[in-house]
Scaffold this motif. Sequence first.
Motif, PDB file in Angstrom:
ATOM      1  N   LEU A 199      10.544  -4.723  -1.556  1.00 44.01           N
ATOM      2  CA  LEU A 199       9.286  -5.020  -0.869  1.00 44.01           C
ATOM      3  C   LEU A 199       8.831  -3.809  -0.058  1.00 44.01           C
ATOM      4  O   LEU A 199       7.650  -3.470  -0.044  1.00 44.01           O
ATOM      5  N   GLY A 200       9.770  -3.131   0.587  1.00 42.62           N
ATOM      6  CA  GLY A 200       9.436  -1.912   1.324  1.00 42.62           C
ATOM      7  C   GLY A 200       8.898  -0.821   0.410  1.00 42.62           C
ATOM      8  O   GLY A 200       7.928  -0.134   0.745  1.00 42.62           O
ATOM      9  N   ILE A 201       9.512  -0.668  -0.753  1.00 42.42           N
ATOM     10  CA  ILE A 201       9.037   0.330  -1.722  1.00 42.42           C
ATOM     11  C   ILE A 201       7.647  -0.040  -2.227  1.00 42.42           C
ATOM     12  O   ILE A 201       6.764   0.816  -2.326  1.00 42.42           O
ATOM     13  N   LEU A 202       7.428  -1.322  -2.534  1.00 41.32           N
ATOM     14  CA  LEU A 202       6.101  -1.776  -2.963  1.00 41.32           C
ATOM     15  C   LEU A 202       5.066  -1.477  -1.892  1.00 41.32           C
ATOM     16  O   LEU A 202       3.976  -0.983  -2.185  1.00 41.32           O
ATOM     17  N   ARG A 203       5.391  -1.757  -0.626  1.00 38.63           N
ATOM     18  CA  ARG A 203       4.473  -1.497   0.489  1.00 38.63           C
ATOM     19  C   ARG A 203       4.128  -0.018   0.584  1.00 38.63           C
ATOM     20  O   ARG A 203       2.957   0.347   0.692  1.00 38.63           O
ATOM     21  N   LEU A 243       0.201   4.322  -0.278  1.00 37.18           N
ATOM     22  CA  LEU A 243      -0.139   5.704  -0.651  1.00 37.18           C
ATOM     23  C   LEU A 243      -1.288   5.749  -1.656  1.00 37.18           C
ATOM     24  O   LEU A 243      -2.233   6.534  -1.501  1.00 37.18           O
ATOM     25  N   ILE A 244      -1.220   4.909  -2.661  1.00 38.61           N
ATOM     26  CA  ILE A 244      -2.283   4.898  -3.670  1.00 38.61           C
ATOM     27  C   ILE A 244      -3.582   4.371  -3.079  1.00 38.61           C
ATOM     28  O   ILE A 244      -4.666   4.886  -3.371  1.00 38.61           O
ATOM     29  N   PHE A 245      -3.481   3.362  -2.211  1.00 39.31           N
ATOM     30  CA  PHE A 245      -4.669   2.789  -1.577  1.00 39.31           C
ATOM     31  C   PHE A 245      -5.349   3.817  -0.676  1.00 39.31           C
ATOM     32  O   PHE A 245      -6.576   3.924  -0.665  1.00 39.31           O
ATOM     33  N   MET A 246      -4.567   4.575   0.064  1.00 38.06           N
ATOM     34  CA  MET A 246      -5.127   5.610   0.940  1.00 38.06           C
ATOM     35  C   MET A 246      -5.895   6.662   0.143  1.00 38.06           C
ATOM     36  O   MET A 246      -6.884   7.205   0.622  1.00 38.06           O
ATOM     37  N   GLU A 247      -5.451   6.917  -1.061  1.00 35.91           N
ATOM     38  CA  GLU A 247      -6.136   7.896  -1.914  1.00 35.91           C
ATOM     39  C   GLU A 247      -7.573   7.470  -2.206  1.00 35.91           C
ATOM     40  O   GLU A 247      -8.481   8.300  -2.265  1.00 35.91           O
ATOM     41  N   LEU A 273       1.664   2.042   5.284  1.00 35.56           N
ATOM     42  CA  LEU A 273       2.640   3.058   4.892  1.00 35.56           C
ATOM     43  C   LEU A 273       3.825   3.082   5.851  1.00 35.56           C
ATOM     44  O   LEU A 273       4.978   3.128   5.420  1.00 35.56           O
ATOM     45  N   ILE A 274       3.545   3.028   7.142  1.00 34.59           N
ATOM     46  CA  ILE A 274       4.627   3.055   8.122  1.00 34.59           C
ATOM     47  C   ILE A 274       5.130   1.650   8.464  1.00 34.59           C
ATOM     48  O   ILE A 274       6.111   1.500   9.184  1.00 34.59           O
ATOM     49  N   GLY A 275       4.436   0.646   7.958  1.00 32.87           N
ATOM     50  CA  GLY A 275       4.875  -0.725   8.179  1.00 32.87           C
ATOM     51  C   GLY A 275       4.609  -1.222   9.584  1.00 32.87           C
ATOM     52  O   GLY A 275       5.414  -1.957  10.147  1.00 32.87           O
ATOM     53  N   GLY A 320       6.647  -6.611   5.801  1.00 29.16           N
ATOM     54  CA  GLY A 320       6.733  -5.253   5.291  1.00 29.16           C
ATOM     55  C   GLY A 320       8.019  -4.888   4.599  1.00 29.16           C
ATOM     56  O   GLY A 320       8.149  -3.801   4.054  1.00 29.16           O
ATOM     57  N   GLY A 321       9.010  -5.756   4.628  1.00 35.30           N
ATOM     58  CA  GLY A 321      10.272  -5.443   3.991  1.00 35.30           C
ATOM     59  C   GLY A 321      11.066  -4.407   4.780  1.00 35.30           C
ATOM     60  O   GLY A 321      10.863  -4.226   5.984  1.00 35.30           O
TER      61      GLY A 321
END
Length: 135
Positions: free
Chosen positions: A15-19, A24-28, A66-68, A120-121
């Motif tokens: 879940l943390g990796i998914l978050r 990162l992709i969303f911020m792009e 990204l930082i949860g 956030g995992g």
Amino acid sequence: MNTAHLEQVWAPRLLGILRIVAALIFMEHGTQKLFGFPASSNPTPALFSLMGFAGVLEVVGGALLLIGLFTRPVAFVLSGMMAVAYWMAHAPRSIYPVLNGGDAAILYCFVFLFMAAAGGGAWALDNLRTGRRPA
């Protein structure tokens, strides 16, 4: 490997990796709207437009994810934003997401809705803030 081990150790980590990856992709998408990077057909949108507002939400919300930090409320807001984006920008083009370009908006909507419920995992600052022990 038993199911309990998967649930207790690996589920929070994944879940943390998914978050992190989703953020990162969303911020792009936000940096493209606000800063024209990566290169975009609309390199300088007006900050006080709907696109500018979406870009701010994508960059700031993505950074928080990204930082949860404040994962649940931020993910809930971003999920709603993606639902609105789909129905305003994509659905009028076609009923089929593959034809209207709304695949990513739908996927983000439900990934963020899941994070709003699940948290956030592992490796989320929310764990430090709330006193939870990360996996």
